[in-house]
Scaffold this active site. Structure first.
Site, PDB file in Angstrom:
ATOM      1  N   CYS A 187       6.413   1.529  -2.010  1.00 16.40           N
ATOM      2  CA  CYS A 187       6.868   2.832  -2.506  1.00 16.40           C
ATOM      3  C   CYS A 187       8.157   3.267  -1.829  1.00 16.40           C
ATOM      4  O   CYS A 187       8.902   4.061  -2.360  1.00 16.40           O
ATOM      5  CB  CYS A 187       5.790   3.887  -2.263  1.00 16.40           C
ATOM      6  SG  CYS A 187       4.159   3.308  -2.673  1.00 16.40           S
TER       7      CYS A 187
ATOM      8  N   SER B 206      -8.604   2.847  -5.569  1.00 12.40           N
ATOM      9  CA  SER B 206      -7.691   2.464  -6.646  1.00 12.40           C
ATOM     10  C   SER B 206      -8.065   1.076  -7.150  1.00 12.40           C
ATOM     11  O   SER B 206      -8.475   0.216  -6.370  1.00 12.40           O
ATOM     12  CB  SER B 206      -6.258   2.468  -6.110  1.00 12.40           C
ATOM     13  OG  SER B 206      -5.361   2.032  -7.107  1.00 12.40           O
ATOM     14  N   ALA B 207      -7.904   0.849  -8.466  1.00 12.32           N
ATOM     15  CA  ALA B 207      -8.355  -0.414  -9.065  1.00 12.32           C
ATOM     16  C   ALA B 207      -7.354  -1.555  -8.933  1.00 12.32           C
ATOM     17  O   ALA B 207      -7.741  -2.710  -8.822  1.00 12.32           O
ATOM     18  CB  ALA B 207      -8.685  -0.195 -10.544  1.00 12.32           C
TER      19      ALA B 207
ATOM     20  N   GLN C   6      -6.888   0.509   0.471  1.00 17.23           N
ATOM     21  CA  GLN C   6      -6.665  -0.871   0.922  1.00 17.23           C
ATOM     22  C   GLN C   6      -7.931  -1.527   1.462  1.00 17.23           C
ATOM     23  O   GLN C   6      -7.963  -2.741   1.623  1.00 17.23           O
ATOM     24  CB  GLN C   6      -5.548  -0.927   1.972  1.00 17.23           C
ATOM     25  CG  GLN C   6      -4.175  -0.543   1.437  1.00 17.23           C
ATOM     26  CD  GLN C   6      -3.610  -1.532   0.423  1.00 17.23           C
ATOM     27  OE1 GLN C   6      -4.112  -2.653   0.253  1.00 17.23           O
ATOM     28  NE2 GLN C   6      -2.560  -1.140  -0.276  1.00 17.23           N
TER      29      GLN C   6
HETATM   30  N1  PLP Z   1      -3.031   4.875  -0.674  1.00 14.25           N
HETATM   31  C1  PLP Z   1      -2.751   3.676  -0.128  1.00 14.25           C
HETATM   32  C2  PLP Z   1      -3.199   3.380   1.260  1.00 14.25           C
HETATM   33  C3  PLP Z   1      -2.039   2.728  -0.858  1.00 14.25           C
HETATM   34  O1  PLP Z   1      -1.753   1.542  -0.314  1.00 14.25           O
HETATM   35  C4  PLP Z   1      -1.641   3.052  -2.181  1.00 14.25           C
HETATM   36  C5  PLP Z   1      -0.827   2.099  -2.972  1.00 14.25           C
HETATM   37  O2  PLP Z   1       0.090   1.467  -2.468  1.00 14.25           O
HETATM   38  C6  PLP Z   1      -1.964   4.309  -2.698  1.00 14.25           C
HETATM   39  C7  PLP Z   1      -2.666   5.188  -1.908  1.00 14.25           C
HETATM   40  C8  PLP Z   1      -1.574   4.705  -4.073  1.00 14.25           C
HETATM   41  O3  PLP Z   1      -2.443   4.145  -5.033  1.00 14.25           O
HETATM   42  P1  PLP Z   1      -2.018   4.044  -6.565  1.00 14.25           P
HETATM   43  O4  PLP Z   1      -0.953   2.990  -6.641  1.00 14.25           O
HETATM   44  O5  PLP Z   1      -3.273   3.650  -7.270  1.00 14.25           O
HETATM   45  O6  PLP Z   1      -1.526   5.374  -6.975  1.00 14.25           O
END
Ligand code: PLP
Length: 384
Positions: free
Chosen positions: A330, A200-201, A180
């Protein structure tokens, strides 16, 4: 209907400039980056240039970037991979916090199943963890400390530099989930002193399905996948060149525009926060008052004064054309209160009566009064 997207923490739309950069790598430059012929070498060149762009943006060596399928895989690879490697050196203890993303908590639970001990440190009422807490929890057997750079629900930014210094003094490696933070606040791996960092992209207007794990030279980590020798054996599987190109272009754009854009988002966030504080006396702002990301506003409504169900709040806001979430995407749908808000000491009902607004490129000052009016209408209707 007037639609306003205020869930940029969940994901962002692809920047058209990113899309344009990716296109040739789906069709013309389609080679397998591991092939020795011309087609392969063209793809390999693009892959390595992408790696270099990302490495430069966060201050690491090009060989310290490993592409993954996203933030979740990067977190899993860091925690389980370092865990399994550290056991060979006689270490079996890891430290994390109760407010981590499930992509960190999940692999920590996996380590526990494999016989490791994991300490889940509590956070304070702002969602903050201190270096002193980490220091107290460190044992001679601690091999890994994993604390997020900034929280995805409330935006609180952790004192990672101090945490890394403390952990290193006691011989533990440090991982931070900076999914983030990337493109919102400066990220300098060298200055932070961490050993591993997840990125993450799709949170920065890049494509979904790609991320990276930074692994500093000398850090022991076992691969989770087994196969060919791609990504120097740490992450086998045919390299996803178009997505890597898109990720790099997204980094280039968002980091390049970060200073102005983050200031703009902060202005919008503050405007909404002020409006909510003025209009709703039952509103409680979650997260650290100053050490937090510029684009997130997380608000709970005190349960004793305004009994509300988060999922219903989200649905009613959606009927008004406003896309927000009640916690992390999630876990939404599970009807569980946010584990982050519970860790921060909110009671279950208040934690459920929560909305997270996260601003991005598509938002403007004009959106804020409409959001406040809609929220007023929704709350009036729900508390009638
Ligand atoms: N870590 C954090 C702090 C996140 O906010 C997210 C996504 O919501 C992730 C990991 C997971 O990333 P990705 O969606 O690319 O798997």
């Amino acid at each position: 209907m007037n639609r306003i997207y205020l869930d940029h923490t969940a994901t962002t739309p692809l920047d058209p400039r990113v899309f344009e950069a990716m296109l040739p790598y789906f069709t013309e430059t389609f080679g397998n980056a591991s092939s020795v012929h011309w087609y392969g070498q063209q793809a390999k060149g693009a892959l390595e240039r992408s790696r270099e762009t990302i490495a430069q943006a966060i201050g690491v060596q090009v060989g310290e970037i490993f592409f993954t399928s996203g933030g979740t895989e990067a977190d899993n690879q860091a925690i389980v991979g370092v865990g399994r490697a550290m056991r060979k050196g006689g270490k079996n203890h890891a430290i994390t916090s109760q407010a981590e993303h499930h992509a960190v908590l999940g692999p920590c639970e996996e380590l526990e199943k494999e016989g490791f001990e994991v300490t889940y440190l509590p956070v304070d009422r702002f969602g903050m963890i201190t270096a002193a807490q980490v220091s107290e929890a460190l044992r001679p057997t601690t091999g890994l400390v994993s604390i997020m750079h900034a929280n995805n629900e409330v935006g609180t930014i952790s004192p990672i530099k101090e945490i890394a210094r403390m952990a290193h003094e006691r011989g533990a490696s440090v991982h931070t989930d900076a999914v983030q933070s990337l493109g919102k606040i400066p990220l300098d791996v060298e200055n932070l002193g961490v050993d591993l960092m997840s990125l993450s992209a799709h949170k920065i207007y890049g494509p979904k399905g790609i991320g990276a794990l930074v692994v500093k030279k000398g850090v022991g980590m076992e691969p989770l996948l087994h196969g060919g020798g791609q990504e120097r054996g740490k992450r086998p599987g045919t390299e996803n060149v178009p997505l890597a190109v898109g990720f790099a272009r997204a980094v280039e754009i968002t980091v390049g525009e970060m200073k102005d854009e983050s200031a703009r988002l902060e202005g919008l966030r503050d405007q909404l926060e002020e409006g909510i504080r003025t209009e709703f006396s039952a509103a409680l702002i979650n997260g650290h008052p100053t050490d937090r990301l510029p684009h997130i506003l997380n608000v709970s409504f005190e349960s004793s004064r305004m009994p509300l169900e988060g999922e219903m709040l989200v649905m009613n806001m959606d009927f008004q054309g406003i896309a927000v979430t009640s916690g992390s995407a999630c876990t939404s749908g599970s009807m569980q209160p946010s584990h982050v808000l519970i860790a921060m000491g909110r009671d279950e009902k208040t934690a459920k009566a929560t909305l997270r607004f996260s601003f991005g490129k598509s938002n403007s000052k004009r959106d804020v009064p409409y959001v406040i009016e809609s929220l007023k209408a929704v709350l009036r209707q729900m508390t009638r």
